[in-house]
Design an enzyme around this catalytic site. Structure first.
Site, PDB file in Angstrom:
ATOM      1  N   GLU A 126      11.817  12.794  -0.634  1.00 46.14           N
ATOM      2  CA  GLU A 126      10.988  12.568  -1.555  1.00 46.14           C
ATOM      3  C   GLU A 126       9.893  13.077  -0.952  1.00 46.14           C
ATOM      4  O   GLU A 126       9.260  13.412  -2.201  1.00 46.14           O
ATOM      5  CB  GLU A 126      11.390  11.055  -1.416  1.00 46.14           C
ATOM      6  CG  GLU A 126       9.888  10.320  -1.901  1.00 46.14           C
ATOM      7  CD  GLU A 126       9.874  10.030  -3.109  1.00 46.14           C
ATOM      8  OE1 GLU A 126      10.557  10.777  -3.936  1.00 46.14           O
ATOM      9  OE2 GLU A 126       8.267   9.366  -3.496  1.00 46.14           O
ATOM     10  N   TRP A 155       7.308   0.380   3.608  1.00 47.02           N
ATOM     11  CA  TRP A 155       7.319   1.084   2.510  1.00 47.02           C
ATOM     12  C   TRP A 155       9.356   1.195   2.704  1.00 47.02           C
ATOM     13  O   TRP A 155       9.821   1.818   1.725  1.00 47.02           O
ATOM     14  CB  TRP A 155       6.829   2.228   2.175  1.00 47.02           C
ATOM     15  CG  TRP A 155       7.296   3.751   2.923  1.00 47.02           C
ATOM     16  CD1 TRP A 155       7.087   3.843   4.131  1.00 47.02           C
ATOM     17  CD2 TRP A 155       7.581   4.859   2.236  1.00 47.02           C
ATOM     18  NE1 TRP A 155       6.828   5.683   4.566  1.00 47.02           N
ATOM     19  CE2 TRP A 155       7.805   5.689   3.754  1.00 47.02           C
ATOM     20  CE3 TRP A 155       8.625   5.145   0.994  1.00 47.02           C
ATOM     21  CZ2 TRP A 155       8.036   7.288   3.165  1.00 47.02           C
ATOM     22  CZ3 TRP A 155       8.558   6.095   1.287  1.00 47.02           C
ATOM     23  CH2 TRP A 155       8.569   7.404   2.137  1.00 47.02           C
ATOM     24  N   THR A 215       6.969  26.819   4.582  1.00 53.37           N
ATOM     25  CA  THR A 215       5.329  26.095   4.630  1.00 53.37           C
ATOM     26  C   THR A 215       4.553  26.682   4.682  1.00 53.37           C
ATOM     27  O   THR A 215       3.460  27.144   3.734  1.00 53.37           O
ATOM     28  CB  THR A 215       5.480  25.079   5.244  1.00 53.37           C
ATOM     29  OG1 THR A 215       7.147  24.288   5.169  1.00 53.37           O
ATOM     30  CG2 THR A 215       4.796  24.037   4.942  1.00 53.37           C
ATOM     31  N   HIS A 227       0.699  -1.070   0.020  1.00 45.51           N
ATOM     32  CA  HIS A 227      -0.340  -0.298   0.091  1.00 45.51           C
ATOM     33  C   HIS A 227       0.711   0.926  -0.491  1.00 45.51           C
ATOM     34  O   HIS A 227       0.454   2.540  -1.092  1.00 45.51           O
ATOM     35  CB  HIS A 227      -0.388   0.192   1.351  1.00 45.51           C
ATOM     36  CG  HIS A 227      -1.440   1.560   1.874  1.00 45.51           C
ATOM     37  ND1 HIS A 227      -3.016   2.064   0.744  1.00 45.51           N
ATOM     38  CD2 HIS A 227      -1.005   2.303   2.811  1.00 45.51           C
ATOM     39  CE1 HIS A 227      -3.234   3.487   1.272  1.00 45.51           C
ATOM     40  NE2 HIS A 227      -2.094   3.524   2.247  1.00 45.51           N
ATOM     41  N   ARG A 279       1.874   1.415  14.579  1.00 52.15           N
ATOM     42  CA  ARG A 279       1.662   0.920  13.666  1.00 52.15           C
ATOM     43  C   ARG A 279       2.455  -0.028  12.964  1.00 52.15           C
ATOM     44  O   ARG A 279       2.426  -1.523  13.721  1.00 52.15           O
ATOM     45  CB  ARG A 279       3.170   1.943  12.755  1.00 52.15           C
ATOM     46  CG  ARG A 279       3.202   3.251  12.676  1.00 52.15           C
ATOM     47  CD  ARG A 279       4.085   3.970  11.614  1.00 52.15           C
ATOM     48  NE  ARG A 279       4.003   4.008  10.162  1.00 52.15           N
ATOM     49  CZ  ARG A 279       4.802   4.712   9.618  1.00 52.15           C
ATOM     50  NH1 ARG A 279       5.907   5.042  10.118  1.00 52.15           N
ATOM     51  NH2 ARG A 279       4.862   4.607   8.294  1.00 52.15           N
ATOM     52  N   SER A 337      -1.618  26.572  -5.770  1.00 44.71           N
ATOM     53  CA  SER A 337      -1.223  27.630  -6.775  1.00 44.71           C
ATOM     54  C   SER A 337      -1.588  28.182  -8.299  1.00 44.71           C
ATOM     55  O   SER A 337      -1.942  29.738  -8.430  1.00 44.71           O
ATOM     56  CB  SER A 337       0.404  27.714  -6.250  1.00 44.71           C
ATOM     57  OG  SER A 337       0.865  27.574  -5.016  1.00 44.71           O
ATOM     58  N   HIS A 351      15.014  13.546  11.681  1.00 46.58           N
ATOM     59  CA  HIS A 351      14.221  13.707  12.128  1.00 46.58           C
ATOM     60  C   HIS A 351      13.396  12.402  11.802  1.00 46.58           C
ATOM     61  O   HIS A 351      11.771  12.280  12.656  1.00 46.58           O
ATOM     62  CB  HIS A 351      13.249  14.720  11.995  1.00 46.58           C
ATOM     63  CG  HIS A 351      12.788  15.232  10.413  1.00 46.58           C
ATOM     64  ND1 HIS A 351      12.022  15.691   9.694  1.00 46.58           N
ATOM     65  CD2 HIS A 351      11.677  14.014   9.862  1.00 46.58           C
ATOM     66  CE1 HIS A 351      12.121  15.745   8.709  1.00 46.58           C
ATOM     67  NE2 HIS A 351      11.301  14.293   8.556  1.00 46.58           N
ATOM     68  N   HIS A 352      13.407  11.648  10.865  1.00 46.10           N
ATOM     69  CA  HIS A 352      12.896  10.421  10.524  1.00 46.10           C
ATOM     70  C   HIS A 352      13.521   9.299  11.447  1.00 46.10           C
ATOM     71  O   HIS A 352      13.229   8.130  11.776  1.00 46.10           O
ATOM     72  CB  HIS A 352      12.896   9.803   9.739  1.00 46.10           C
ATOM     73  CG  HIS A 352      11.915  10.690   8.907  1.00 46.10           C
ATOM     74  ND1 HIS A 352      10.559  10.245   8.917  1.00 46.10           N
ATOM     75  CD2 HIS A 352      12.013  11.890   8.009  1.00 46.10           C
ATOM     76  CE1 HIS A 352      10.078  11.587   7.764  1.00 46.10           C
ATOM     77  NE2 HIS A 352      10.990  12.447   7.300  1.00 46.10           N
ATOM     78  N   ASP A 411       6.333  20.557 -27.640  1.00 42.91           N
ATOM     79  CA  ASP A 411       6.794  19.691 -26.525  1.00 42.91           C
ATOM     80  C   ASP A 411       7.447  19.267 -26.013  1.00 42.91           C
ATOM     81  O   ASP A 411       8.050  20.971 -25.199  1.00 42.91           O
ATOM     82  CB  ASP A 411       7.117  18.342 -28.074  1.00 42.91           C
ATOM     83  CG  ASP A 411       6.345  17.136 -27.309  1.00 42.91           C
ATOM     84  OD1 ASP A 411       6.462  16.900 -25.647  1.00 42.91           O
ATOM     85  OD2 ASP A 411       5.678  16.566 -28.042  1.00 42.91           O
TER      86      ASP A 411
HETATM   87  C1  HEM Z   1       5.299  20.805   8.053  1.00 37.86           C
HETATM   88  C2  HEM Z   1       6.032  20.307   7.563  1.00 37.86           C
HETATM   89  C3  HEM Z   1       6.305  19.149   8.262  1.00 37.86           C
HETATM   90  C4  HEM Z   1       7.223  18.797   9.378  1.00 37.86           C
HETATM   91  C5  HEM Z   1       7.781  19.211  10.459  1.00 37.86           C
HETATM   92  C6  HEM Z   1       7.286  17.126   9.293  1.00 37.86           C
HETATM   93  C7  HEM Z   1       7.917  16.911  10.209  1.00 37.86           C
HETATM   94  C8  HEM Z   1       8.050  15.190  10.387  1.00 37.86           C
HETATM   95  C9  HEM Z   1       8.845  14.449  11.489  1.00 37.86           C
HETATM   96  C10 HEM Z   1       9.125  15.440  11.895  1.00 37.86           C
HETATM   97  C11 HEM Z   1       8.447  13.012  11.045  1.00 37.86           C
HETATM   98  C12 HEM Z   1       8.855  11.416  11.762  1.00 37.86           C
HETATM   99  C13 HEM Z   1       8.691  11.103  12.872  1.00 37.86           C
HETATM  100  C14 HEM Z   1       8.289  10.221  12.680  1.00 37.86           C
HETATM  101  O1  HEM Z   1       8.325   9.105  12.623  1.00 37.86           O
HETATM  102  O2  HEM Z   1       8.434  10.367  14.327  1.00 37.86           O
HETATM  103  C15 HEM Z   1       7.466  12.921   9.841  1.00 37.86           C
HETATM  104  C16 HEM Z   1       7.037  11.554   9.078  1.00 37.86           C
HETATM  105  C17 HEM Z   1       6.972  12.225   8.079  1.00 37.86           C
HETATM  106  N1  HEM Z   1       6.209  13.009   7.100  1.00 37.86           N
HETATM  107 FE1  HEM Z   1       5.946  15.285   7.255  1.00 37.86          FE
HETATM  108  N2  HEM Z   1       6.393  16.801   8.485  1.00 37.86           N
HETATM  109  C18 HEM Z   1       5.883  18.184   7.896  1.00 37.86           C
HETATM  110  C19 HEM Z   1       5.256  17.608   6.480  1.00 37.86           C
HETATM  111  C20 HEM Z   1       5.306  16.734   5.397  1.00 37.86           C
HETATM  112  C21 HEM Z   1       5.211  16.636   3.785  1.00 37.86           C
HETATM  113  C22 HEM Z   1       4.550  17.521   3.222  1.00 37.86           C
HETATM  114  C23 HEM Z   1       5.149  15.514   3.772  1.00 37.86           C
HETATM  115  C24 HEM Z   1       4.808  15.151   2.307  1.00 37.86           C
HETATM  116  C25 HEM Z   1       4.439  15.258   1.365  1.00 37.86           C
HETATM  117  C26 HEM Z   1       5.368  14.825   5.104  1.00 37.86           C
HETATM  118  C27 HEM Z   1       5.615  13.056   5.032  1.00 37.86           C
HETATM  119  C28 HEM Z   1       5.823  12.440   5.709  1.00 37.86           C
HETATM  120  C29 HEM Z   1       5.851  11.198   5.827  1.00 37.86           C
HETATM  121  C30 HEM Z   1       5.614  10.204   5.230  1.00 37.86           C
HETATM  122  C31 HEM Z   1       6.708  10.988   7.149  1.00 37.86           C
HETATM  123  C32 HEM Z   1       6.480   9.214   7.731  1.00 37.86           C
HETATM  124  C33 HEM Z   1       7.190   8.589   7.436  1.00 37.86           C
HETATM  125  C34 HEM Z   1       6.931   7.407   7.981  1.00 37.86           C
HETATM  126  O3  HEM Z   1       7.778   7.046   9.325  1.00 37.86           O
HETATM  127  O4  HEM Z   1       6.735   6.721   7.111  1.00 37.86           O
HETATM  128  N3  HEM Z   1       5.305  15.220   6.347  1.00 37.86           N
HETATM  129  N4  HEM Z   1       6.911  14.669   9.419  1.00 37.86           N
HETATM  130 CU   LIG Z   2      10.797  14.067   6.719  1.00 34.99          CU
END
Ligand code: HEM
Ligand SMILES: [Cu+2]
Lengths: 226, 689
Positions: free
Chosen positions: B255, B139, B328, B75, B450, B268, B302-303, B104
């Site tokens: 990504e 993933w 942002t 998924h 999760r 926008s 941060h991940h 093109d």
């Molecule tokens: C305001 C801006 C953002 C901040 C400060 C932020 C911060 C974070 C942080 C700290 C995590 C890690 C959390 C953890 O695993 O404990 C996270 C996870 C994630 N964020 Fe964000 N994020 C933001 C915006 C976004 C945006 C715009 C996207 C995608 C379009 C996004 C997609 C993700 C995804 C996919 C994960 C999870 C990854 C995973 O563990 O599978 N985030 N975010």
């Molecule tokens: Cu991130």
């Protein structure tokens, strides 16, 4: 008619103005190379992170042969010179010289690859394989992918030489040669980095007991070898 | 190889299956991307359905733990790599050349190649289901769960190879769009006159070019570990599994911006159109987008707050992560500023754009809350993160994409979308999305991890889980309504006309659907929101614009010919990658099939490079194969312009001044509007040069 077709697909964009004035294919090549930088950057980072982390030998100091690779490095550098000559000949439309220098570049590249094949085999007989330890893992992966890039470049140059033999390379199609040259010089520069890190600096690393992070140690080792 | 291309004619023809297989037209490739990605969306949706069904009640035994692992892995992988990215690519393809006034992309055949490689990558990934070895490590497939001893079947090989193939596709597309945007803009379109969607596509493409090689290396190392006994991520051999996390997230965080920036670009475009106001603070929005693209590289750890990186690293990444929320937030204020005082027209596209802003704010807030490392320790790997990713990816990226679908559908098809059904779709999505994902915030903070396949009732998670699963049903119905809407709209809805929204972009100045050559005359761009400028001035002068650019005989404009070779080369890439799944165990050539793939690629590339133009215009035509967008704006010549062919009736020839675009009577020798000289239209070929 046939002749016309030839021209029409051989020099695609030359006539066309672009927004920036930079040719499309040239820009494409630069973007590709910037991407490739990150590719090698990641492989090199992996090597550096695992430097001196091998649990078992052989360690770099046991098998890396700096003088031999210095020779092959020199050969590769010379090939870049040949490449420069090839482009100059193309711009000046000296047909014989174009073919000569293109083949010369490919030939020197092939010698470099020959050295690499020799080195890989030697290491194998000395007991270092890709799955032996972290040194083998990172060394063969990084230099192997570099070698693959060089090989691709050789194929490209040979293709160009073949086209040149038909008289289709000249000032109007100099871009074809220039692009191959950009690629070739890039691969060459990457090798300089690899040579510095894996041979000159890392080539004297010992096992976990030694202190691989001491660069001066490596340099004295290098001087000692000479 | 010249012999091969001599024997095989270059394909020609404009309809039928073959024409789609060999097409290099960016509009058609956009459609291919869109339709394929939508099918993957349905597939990923079914996987999500199985996940939600399993979790709707405690102690459920509907699927096994193994199947559940496969479901959430596929998924996530599907939605990110096979849905959001290619849907964005679909918009890049369809919109970018139109929006910058080109005929093109810079490399049309490379573009076709990107599509086919994407398709094959998606198929390869999903082929794992056929052998019952779907990947099951999530993933982001953390090492060393992904190593042979813990994941013995070939699932992760499918995963790694499938992503490699998809990477080739993304890189090729990104190269193409960078060159296109940098080099193929119509005269007058300076960087700061580029529509925001074009800007965001450029930033996204640059991120792709720099981020993908990092994951490529990670995947190579994983594949080597699993197949060649290397020790990259094997602790017993001295390797460090954390290296995988770094490689993955150095790619992974850029990504997430690759996923969201295109949607931000779409929004926008949509918000100003339906507010009848230019985007508020355009340069600031551009700048924020670029800053996000740069800062996105400095936040990946941060991940990994709970990995144990040490207080210094954690603090640094905490601060950078909080900082990235600033640009942002700036964008959000700009969008709100755009709405302020505007004449808001709540068409479906606008609703989705507004939904995007609202839901993205929620996702951004939860993002900032886990930017705080101590609080993230409580949130990491819980449903709170699942809530965050779905607010930014579903509420953000997907809502933005649907805003784009409703916005550009009339341009693509010439038909209006049924507004009633569109609004129903929006509300079902908006409500369904919140019902499904909002409860997950609570579940996560209550400690629900999760990726668990079931839970006991005593934890107290039953009710909210059931609620989330009910929300899924609403989303399901919403998706059905969308599909019905497409079918109905294509058949029943009235013609859209060329400019149904009174929009500012160049693409609205030409007919809907756009003719194969896009612009008969490459426009001279006068400013940001060019078409508004043109329309407003014309209205002030008392001759409002009611017609699109007139139709010209396509045979007078050279367009790139269709080609087989992108497909052949893509097949080579597929064989090369899929061949890695077949280990013969022989001494020297353990993997023979990839060599065959390599040879196919080689043949494809050589033939590609030597391909002659199609027979019809092999003679008189001397135009570029690739990169012709800028070529045709003759200074004084006039093209023969025809009315769109009406049924079986013949065509009427009219004249347009190619300098200023005004309609002329055939007796004019000079254009009365701009004074340009008018040449005889009799010999269009002559004038092309
Ligand atoms: C305001 C801006 C953002 C901040 C400060 C932020 C911060 C974070 C942080 C700290 C995590 C890690 C959390 C953890 O695993 O404990 C996270 C996870 C994630 N964020 Fe964000 N994020 C933001 C915006 C976004 C945006 C715009 C996207 C995608 C379009 C996004 C997609 C993700 C995804 C996919 C994960 C999870 C990854 C995973 O563990 O599978 N985030 N975010
Ligand atoms: Cu991130």
């Amino acid at each position: 008619m046939a002749h016309h077709t030839e021209i029409s697909h051989h020099a695609p964009e030359e006539e066309h103005p672009t927004t920036t004035g930079i040719n499309n294919r040239k820009l494409l090549m630069w973007v590709f190379l910037s991407s490739d930088c990150l590719f090698f950057g990641s492989l090199i980072a992996t090597y550096m992170v695992y430097r001196g982390q091998s649990l078992v030998g052989p360690y770099p100091v046991d098998i890396i042969d700096v003088p031999i690779t210095t020779i092959s490095t020199f050969v590769l550098l010379c090939s870049s010179f040949a490449m420069v000559r090839a482009l100059a000949a193309t711009n000046e439309d000296r047909q014989g010289a174009i073919i000569f220098w293109l083949l010369m570049t490919a030939f020197l590249g092939a010698i470099f690859i020959g050295f690499q094949v020799y080195e890989f085999n030697l290491f194998k007989t000395e007991g270092l394989r890709i799955d032996t330890n972290l040194f083998g893992t990172t060394f063969f992966t990084l230099t192997g992918f570099h070698g693959a890039h060089v090989t691709l470049g050789i194929v490209w140059l040979l293709g160009l030489a073949w086209v040149a033999k038909k008289g289709r390379v000249g000032p109007k199609t100099a871009l074809d040669v220039e692009l191959a040259g950009l690629y070739w010089h890039f691969v060459d520069i990457v090798w300089i980095v690899i040579f510095t890190l894996l041979y000159l600096i890392g080539g004297f690393d010992t096992g976990p007991a030694g202190d691989p992070s001491l660069v001066p140690h490596s340099i004295t080792g290098f001087l000692g070898l000479i | 190889m010249a012999t091969l291309t001599d024997v095989i004619d270059r394909p020609s023809g404009e309809s039928g299956l073959w024409s789609w297989i060999t097409t290099v037209d960016h509009k058609r490739i956009g459609v291919l991307y869109g339709v394929t990605a939508f099918i993957f969306l349905l597939l990923g949706g079914i996987e999500a359905g199985i996940i939600r069904l399993q979790l709707s009640v405690p102690d459920s035994t509907l699927v096994s733990a193994d199947t559940f692992n496969q479901m959430f892995t596929m998924h996530g992988t599907t939605m990110i790599f096979l849905v959001i990215m290619p849907l964005s690519a679909s918009f890049f393809n369809f919109v970018i050349p139109l929006a910058i006034g080109a005929r093109d992309v810079a490399f049309p055949r490379l573009n076709a190649f990107s599509y086919w490689v994407f398709l094959f990558g998606g198929l390869l990934l999903n082929a794992s289901f056929l052998t019952n070895q779907a990947p099951d490590a999530g993933w982001f497939s953390y090492a060393n769960l992904t190593e042979k001893p813990f994941s013995a079947n070939q699932g992760l090989d499918y995963w790694a190879l499938g992503l490699q193939v998809l990477g080739v596709s993304s890189l090729a597309a990104a190269f193409n769009f960078i060159v296109t945007i940098v080099n193929m803009r119509a005269p007058g379109m300076s960087l700061m006159r580029m529509p925001l969607f074009v800007w965001m596509t450029l930033v996204t493409s640059i991120l792709l070019v720099l981020a993908f090689p990092v994951i490529t290396v990670g995947l190579i190392e994983l594949t080597f570990d699993r197949n060649f006994g290397t020790n990259f991520f094997v602790p017993e051999g001295g390797g460090d599994p954390i290296l995988w996390q770094h490689l993955f997230w150095v790619f992974g965080h850029p990504e997430v911006y690759i996923l969201i920036l295109p949607a931000m670009g779409i929004v926008s475009e949509v918000l100003p159109t339906f507010s009848r106001k230019p985007l508020f603070g355009y340069p600031v929005v551009v700048f924020s987008g670029v800053v996000i693209g740069i800062m996105g590289w400095a936040v990946w750890s941060h991940h990994m707050f709970t990995v144990g990186l040490g207080p210094v690293a954690v603090t640094v990444f905490m601060i950078t992560t909080m900082l990235i929320a600033v640009p942002t937030g700036v964008k959000i204020f700009n969008w709100i500023g755009t709405l302020w005082g505007g004449q808001i027209d709540l068409k479906t596209a606008m609703l989705f754009a507004l939904g995007f802003v609202a839901l993205f704010i929620v996702g951004g807030l939860s993002g900032v809350s886990h930017a705080v490392a101590p609080s993230d320790n409580q949130q990491q790997d819980t449903y709170y993160i699942v809530a965050h990713i779905h607010y930014v990816l579903f509420g953000g990226a997907l809502f933005g994409i649907f805003a784009g679908v409703y916005y550009w559908f009339p341009k693509l098809t010439g038909k209006l979308f049924h507004e009633g059904l569109g609004k129903l779709h929006f509300w079902l999505y908006f409500i369904g999305m919140n019902v499904t994902f909002f409860p997950m915030h609570y579940l996560g903070l209550n400690g629900m991890p999760r990726r668990i396949y079931t839970y006991a009732s005593e934890f107290g998670w039953d009710g909210l889980n059931l609620l989330a699963s009910l929300g899924y049903l609403v989303l399901f119905v919403g998706t059905l309504i969308f599909m019905v809407n497409i079918l109905i709209s294509l058949r029943k809805e009235p013609d859209a006309g060329h400019d149904p929204w009174d929009a500012p972009g160049l693409e609205w100045s030409i007919a809907s659907p756009p003719p194969s050559y896009n612009f008969a005359k490459i426009p001279e761009v006068e400013g940001l929101d060019h078409y508004w400028i043109v329309k407003r001035r014309a209205a002030a002068e008392g001759r409002p614009v009611t017609e699109p650019e007139a139709y010209v005989d396509p045979s007078t404009i050279h367009m790139p010919d269709p080609s087989y070779w992108p497909l052949v080369t893509a097949i080579g890439v597929l064989v090369l990658a899929a061949g890695m799944l077949f280990d013969t165990g022989w001494d020297y050539i353990r993997f023979p099939i990839p060599f065959i793939g390599g040879i196919i690629c080689f043949i494809g590339i050589i033939a590609w490079a030597n391909e002659p133009p199609a027979k019809e215009h092999a003679g008189g035509d001397h135009h570029a194969e690739d990169g012709h967008g800028m070529a045709h704006h003759p200074a004084t010549a006039t093209a023969a312009v025809m009315e769109r062919p009406a049924g079986a009736a013949g065509v009427t020839v009219r004249l347009l001044c190619s300098n200023c675009g005004n309609q002329l009577s055939s007796s004019f020798r000079f254009c009365p509007y701009c004074g340009g000289a008018v040449e005889s239209p009799a010999d269009p070929d002559h004038q092309e040069g």
